[in-house]
Design a protein around this motif. Sequence first.
Motif, short mmCIF file in Angstrom:
data_model
loop_
_atom_site.label_atom_id
_atom_site.label_comp_id
_atom_site.label_asym_id
_atom_site.label_seq_id
_atom_site.Cartn_x
_atom_site.Cartn_y
_atom_site.Cartn_z
N HIS A 224 -32.65 3.65 44.35
CA HIS A 224 -33.34 3.09 43.19
C HIS A 224 -34.83 3.45 43.23
CE1 HIS A 224 -34.96 -0.46 40.79
NE2 HIS A 224 -34.31 0.28 39.93
N LEU B 136 -36.93 5.81 40.55
CA LEU B 136 -38.12 5.31 39.87
C LEU B 136 -39.33 6.18 40.14
CD1 LEU B 136 -37.78 1.44 40.34
CD2 LEU B 136 -37.51 2.76 38.22
N ILE C 257 -28.72 1.74 48.59
CA ILE C 257 -28.91 1.62 47.14
C ILE C 257 -30.38 1.35 46.79
CG2 ILE C 257 -28.33 0.23 45.09
CD1 ILE C 257 -26.12 2.14 45.94
N GLU C 258 -31.05 0.54 47.59
CA GLU C 258 -32.47 0.24 47.32
C GLU C 258 -33.32 1.50 47.41
OE1 GLU C 258 -30.56 -1.57 49.48
OE2 GLU C 258 -30.31 -3.31 48.15
N THR D 82 -27.35 8.20 36.48
CA THR D 82 -26.99 8.29 37.88
C THR D 82 -25.57 7.78 38.08
OG1 THR D 82 -29.29 7.89 38.46
CG2 THR D 82 -27.66 7.59 40.21
#
Length: 157
Positions: A117, A121, A113-114, A135
């Motif tokens: 993300h 970005l 998930i990181e 998303t």
Amino acid sequence: MDELDTAILRHLQEDARQSNRAVAQKVGIAPSTCLERIRLLRRRGVIRGYHAQVALPALNRGVQAMVSAQVRPLNREVVAAFEQSVARLPEVLSVYTMAGSDDFLVHVTAQDIEHLHAFLLERFTARREILSFRTSIIFQHLTNPVLEPLPAADSPG
């Protein structure tokens, strides 16, 4: 395409690694006939290739998501540039150009998930042509491994 071509395609979709002789036996024709049919299917663009289906987690791609995006101005140049640049990103599996409220649907993968993300970005929020994006995380992805021809629109049915 006739019924024989459809049967050959069905068996190749089930297992593209099987020998021509095995496919011919399953559909009840001579291997030489089967080979010629397969060559014609490739030449006509019906068979577009053969590939290995790889488990995404084995490639450190444990998270999948669909990113819906709207771009502006909505013109041919912006659409083509977006399609080409996004399709080249290593996290992207496929890009769909859409009609409706969203202009694109982008299937992406990430380690976790990181990483997803950070990818969003860096690659989506910084793009000036992106008006908005959403998303959705994919929990499970199933596909139909064997496709049959659909009946013609004017066929009863």
